[in-house]
Design a protein around this motif. Structure first.
Motif, PDB file in Angstrom:
ATOM      1  N   LEU A   5      34.251  25.937  33.311  1.00  0.00           N
ATOM      2  CA  LEU A   5      33.335  26.862  33.975  1.00  0.00           C
ATOM      3  C   LEU A   5      34.116  28.093  34.370  1.00  0.00           C
ATOM      4  O   LEU A   5      35.065  28.021  35.157  1.00  0.00           O
ATOM      5  CB  LEU A   5      32.711  26.217  35.213  1.00  0.00           C
ATOM      6  N   ALA A   6      33.737  29.249  33.834  1.00  0.00           N
ATOM      7  CA  ALA A   6      34.464  30.499  34.080  1.00  0.00           C
ATOM      8  C   ALA A   6      34.316  30.953  35.527  1.00  0.00           C
ATOM      9  O   ALA A   6      33.345  30.601  36.204  1.00  0.00           O
ATOM     10  CB  ALA A   6      33.952  31.580  33.135  1.00  0.00           C
ATOM     11  N   PRO A   7      35.260  31.763  36.010  1.00  0.00           N
ATOM     12  CA  PRO A   7      35.130  32.311  37.363  1.00  0.00           C
ATOM     13  C   PRO A   7      34.152  33.473  37.389  1.00  0.00           C
ATOM     14  O   PRO A   7      34.179  34.330  36.514  1.00  0.00           O
ATOM     15  CB  PRO A   7      36.555  32.799  37.670  1.00  0.00           C
ATOM     16  N   MET A   8      33.283  33.473  38.393  1.00  0.00           N
ATOM     17  CA  MET A   8      32.381  34.611  38.609  1.00  0.00           C
ATOM     18  C   MET A   8      32.314  34.890  40.101  1.00  0.00           C
ATOM     19  O   MET A   8      31.979  33.993  40.888  1.00  0.00           O
ATOM     20  CB  MET A   8      30.981  34.328  38.058  1.00  0.00           C
ATOM     21  N   ASN A   9      32.657  36.107  40.479  1.00  0.00           N
ATOM     22  CA  ASN A   9      32.650  36.469  41.890  1.00  0.00           C
ATOM     23  C   ASN A   9      31.264  36.293  42.479  1.00  0.00           C
ATOM     24  O   ASN A   9      30.263  36.663  41.866  1.00  0.00           O
ATOM     25  CB  ASN A   9      33.117  37.918  42.070  1.00  0.00           C
ATOM     26  N   MET A  10      31.197  35.741  43.653  1.00  0.00           N
ATOM     27  CA  MET A  10      29.975  35.473  44.426  1.00  0.00           C
ATOM     28  C   MET A  10      29.191  34.267  43.898  1.00  0.00           C
ATOM     29  O   MET A  10      28.192  33.885  44.481  1.00  0.00           O
ATOM     30  CB  MET A  10      29.046  36.702  44.488  1.00  0.00           C
ATOM     31  N   PHE A  11      29.631  33.675  42.797  1.00  0.00           N
ATOM     32  CA  PHE A  11      28.913  32.540  42.235  1.00  0.00           C
ATOM     33  C   PHE A  11      29.779  31.291  42.100  1.00  0.00           C
ATOM     34  O   PHE A  11      29.267  30.173  42.176  1.00  0.00           O
ATOM     35  CB  PHE A  11      28.315  32.908  40.868  1.00  0.00           C
ATOM     36  N   SER A  12      31.093  31.459  41.879  1.00  0.00           N
ATOM     37  CA  SER A  12      31.968  30.300  41.651  1.00  0.00           C
ATOM     38  C   SER A  12      32.441  29.678  42.965  1.00  0.00           C
ATOM     39  O   SER A  12      33.622  29.374  43.134  1.00  0.00           O
ATOM     40  CB  SER A  12      33.188  30.715  40.816  1.00  0.00           C
ATOM     41  N   TYR A  27      36.665  21.304  33.707  1.00  0.00           N
ATOM     42  CA  TYR A  27      37.475  22.047  34.671  1.00  0.00           C
ATOM     43  C   TYR A  27      36.689  23.250  35.181  1.00  0.00           C
ATOM     44  O   TYR A  27      35.863  23.817  34.451  1.00  0.00           O
ATOM     45  CB  TYR A  27      38.789  22.533  34.028  1.00  0.00           C
ATOM     46  N   VAL A  28      36.983  23.644  36.427  1.00  0.00           N
ATOM     47  CA  VAL A  28      36.279  24.772  37.036  1.00  0.00           C
ATOM     48  C   VAL A  28      37.281  25.766  37.620  1.00  0.00           C
ATOM     49  O   VAL A  28      38.398  25.393  37.998  1.00  0.00           O
ATOM     50  CB  VAL A  28      35.324  24.298  38.161  1.00  0.00           C
ATOM     51  N   PHE A  29      36.877  27.031  37.686  1.00  0.00           N
ATOM     52  CA  PHE A  29      37.695  28.089  38.262  1.00  0.00           C
ATOM     53  C   PHE A  29      37.186  28.464  39.648  1.00  0.00           C
ATOM     54  O   PHE A  29      35.972  28.517  39.889  1.00  0.00           O
ATOM     55  CB  PHE A  29      37.603  29.356  37.407  1.00  0.00           C
ATOM     56  N   SER A  30      38.113  28.792  40.527  1.00  0.00           N
ATOM     57  CA  SER A  30      37.740  29.421  41.790  1.00  0.00           C
ATOM     58  C   SER A  30      37.315  30.864  41.510  1.00  0.00           C
ATOM     59  O   SER A  30      37.528  31.399  40.417  1.00  0.00           O
ATOM     60  CB  SER A  30      38.935  29.439  42.754  1.00  0.00           C
ATOM     61  N   GLU A  31      36.725  31.494  42.516  1.00  0.00           N
ATOM     62  CA  GLU A  31      36.527  32.934  42.444  1.00  0.00           C
ATOM     63  C   GLU A  31      37.897  33.609  42.425  1.00  0.00           C
ATOM     64  O   GLU A  31      38.899  33.039  42.852  1.00  0.00           O
ATOM     65  CB  GLU A  31      35.748  33.429  43.664  1.00  0.00           C
ATOM     66  N   LEU A  32      37.942  34.851  41.948  1.00  0.00           N
ATOM     67  CA  LEU A  32      39.182  35.620  41.933  1.00  0.00           C
ATOM     68  C   LEU A  32      39.686  35.828  43.362  1.00  0.00           C
ATOM     69  O   LEU A  32      38.957  36.303  44.235  1.00  0.00           O
ATOM     70  CB  LEU A  32      38.950  36.966  41.252  1.00  0.00           C
ATOM     71  N   ILE A  33      40.952  35.475  43.578  1.00  0.00           N
ATOM     72  CA  ILE A  33      41.594  35.646  44.885  1.00  0.00           C
ATOM     73  C   ILE A  33      42.610  36.778  44.768  1.00  0.00           C
ATOM     74  O   ILE A  33      43.648  36.640  44.124  1.00  0.00           O
ATOM     75  CB  ILE A  33      42.324  34.348  45.307  1.00  0.00           C
ATOM     76  N   LEU A  34      42.291  37.933  45.343  1.00  0.00           N
ATOM     77  CA  LEU A  34      43.234  39.043  45.345  1.00  0.00           C
ATOM     78  C   LEU A  34      44.259  38.803  46.443  1.00  0.00           C
ATOM     79  O   LEU A  34      43.918  38.791  47.622  1.00  0.00           O
ATOM     80  CB  LEU A  34      42.506  40.372  45.561  1.00  0.00           C
ATOM     81  N   THR A  45      39.234  29.663  48.661  1.00  0.00           N
ATOM     82  CA  THR A  45      40.043  28.516  48.241  1.00  0.00           C
ATOM     83  C   THR A  45      39.489  27.192  48.745  1.00  0.00           C
ATOM     84  O   THR A  45      40.165  26.167  48.650  1.00  0.00           O
ATOM     85  CB  THR A  45      41.498  28.666  48.731  1.00  0.00           C
ATOM     86  N   LYS A  46      38.271  27.188  49.252  1.00  0.00           N
ATOM     87  CA  LYS A  46      37.663  25.928  49.665  1.00  0.00           C
ATOM     88  C   LYS A  46      37.469  25.025  48.453  1.00  0.00           C
ATOM     89  O   LYS A  46      37.212  25.494  47.338  1.00  0.00           O
ATOM     90  CB  LYS A  46      36.301  26.178  50.328  1.00  0.00           C
ATOM     91  N   TYR A  47      37.562  23.732  48.662  1.00  0.00           N
ATOM     92  CA  TYR A  47      37.327  22.787  47.577  1.00  0.00           C
ATOM     93  C   TYR A  47      37.036  21.417  48.179  1.00  0.00           C
ATOM     94  O   TYR A  47      37.395  21.125  49.329  1.00  0.00           O
ATOM     95  CB  TYR A  47      38.541  22.699  46.645  1.00  0.00           C
ATOM     96  N   GLY A  60      44.773  37.499  41.605  1.00  0.00           N
ATOM     97  CA  GLY A  60      45.110  38.842  41.156  1.00  0.00           C
ATOM     98  C   GLY A  60      46.404  39.250  41.823  1.00  0.00           C
ATOM     99  O   GLY A  60      46.484  39.288  43.053  1.00  0.00           O
ATOM    100  N   VAL A  61      47.440  39.505  41.018  1.00  0.00           N
ATOM    101  CA  VAL A  61      48.762  39.855  41.557  1.00  0.00           C
ATOM    102  C   VAL A  61      49.320  41.063  40.812  1.00  0.00           C
ATOM    103  O   VAL A  61      49.004  41.284  39.642  1.00  0.00           O
ATOM    104  CB  VAL A  61      49.751  38.676  41.448  1.00  0.00           C
TER     105      VAL A  61
END
Length: 285
Positions: A5-12, A27-34, A45-47, A60-61
């Motif tokens: 499952l791809a990451p999507m901001n506000m949805f993942s 497998y699942v992705f978290s939202e992007l964490i800057l 980072t909740k899970y 994002g680094v």
């Protein structure tokens, strides 16, 4: 074929990821964490404890210091992924901007890979094919990642300057050499037929974004070889949970999923957006 499952901001969010792991995704992705915005870290980072081994945390680094911070904050992760495909132009030297800077891409992935190995964490990168249709550099990117011993690479089959209204770009992957890491491809997969077409072109696993946020049963359908409609990408038309008579209505199965999603989100204290789940529905009964 492993399914992601791809990451999507506000949805993942962690609730949607949890439910999708019950419905066929591997497998699942978290939202992007800057990492430059630590105020959002706790939220993104909740899970659920039982989901941790199947959750990939995307960051994002833009520097080695930020990589150190990410690895420290995410020391519990099984896999950490560097986002190099978000096209937001405001993100200087981070995410999609790295496609313009091969020197920094090389420096970051070399350091990232070494640090992940020290901590027994899988290192991965999510990337696009290139910058524009006449600037496709996917082989250069993959050569850098192989040299730097990255463990996995996810490729979105579009360029930074390429609209979602246009079909995914397949041609550049047809003659890719065999790399030491697995490839996971994303782009216009909305059922078993489109997933299978990609795996017949190149040995890969599949990652799905938009379509899986419209049809929560898509991964089950792919694994069961159901929903075999061919043709251009159109997850609304290919969603068997939308019943079309005189008006489009939602199946009981999908309504039950949404109810479960809403109830668990309320219990977890998070706001959710049903925009994708309600796409294609003109009437809900």
């Amino acid at each position: 074929m492993k399914l992601y499952l791809a990451p999507m901001n506000m949805f993942s969010n962690h609730v949607y990821r949890h439910l999708m792991l019950k419905h066929g995704v591997d497998y699942v992705f978290s939202e992007l964490i800057l990492i430059s915005k630590p105020q959002l870290f706790d939220k993104k980072t909740k899970y659920f404890k039982e989901d941790l081994s199947k959750t990939i945390f995307q960051v994002g680094v833009s520097s080695n210091d930020e990589i150190d911070t990410a690895l420290s904050l995410l020391s519990f992760a099984r896999e950490i992924n560097i986002n190099m495909d978000c096209p937001q132009s405001s993100m200087k030297n981070v995410c999609g901007a790295l496609l313009h800077n091969l020197h920094l891409m090389d420096k970051l992935t070399n350091y990232f890979s070494k640090k992940c190995r020290q901590k027994n964490i899988l290192s991965s990168v999510k990337i696009r094919l290139g910058i524009a249709s006449d600037e496709i550099y996917i082989e250069k990117y993959l050569d850098i990642f192989e040299k730097n011993k990255i463990d996995k690479v996810y490729i979105h089959l579009r360029t930074l300057r390429y609209s979602y209204d246009q079909p995914a770009i397949i041609e550049p992957i047809k003659n890719l050499k065999k790399y030491s890491f697995p490839l996971i491809l994303s782009g216009d997969v909305d059922n078993y037929v489109s997933a299978k077409k990609l795996t017949q072109i190149i040995d890969c696993d599949i990652m799905i974004g938009r379509a899986a946020f419209m049809n929560p049963f898509l991964f089950e359908q792919i694994k069961n070889k159901e929903n075999l409609i061919d043709g251009p990408y159109n997850p609304i038309i290919k969603d068997p949970n939308i019943i079309r008579t005189r008006s489009a209505v939602m199946s009981n199965k999908k309504r039950s999923f949404i109810k479960e999603y809403e109830e668990l989100a309320k219990k977890e204290g998070i706001k959710i957006n049903l925009m994708y789940l309600n796409k294609g529905i003109s009437k809900i009964i």
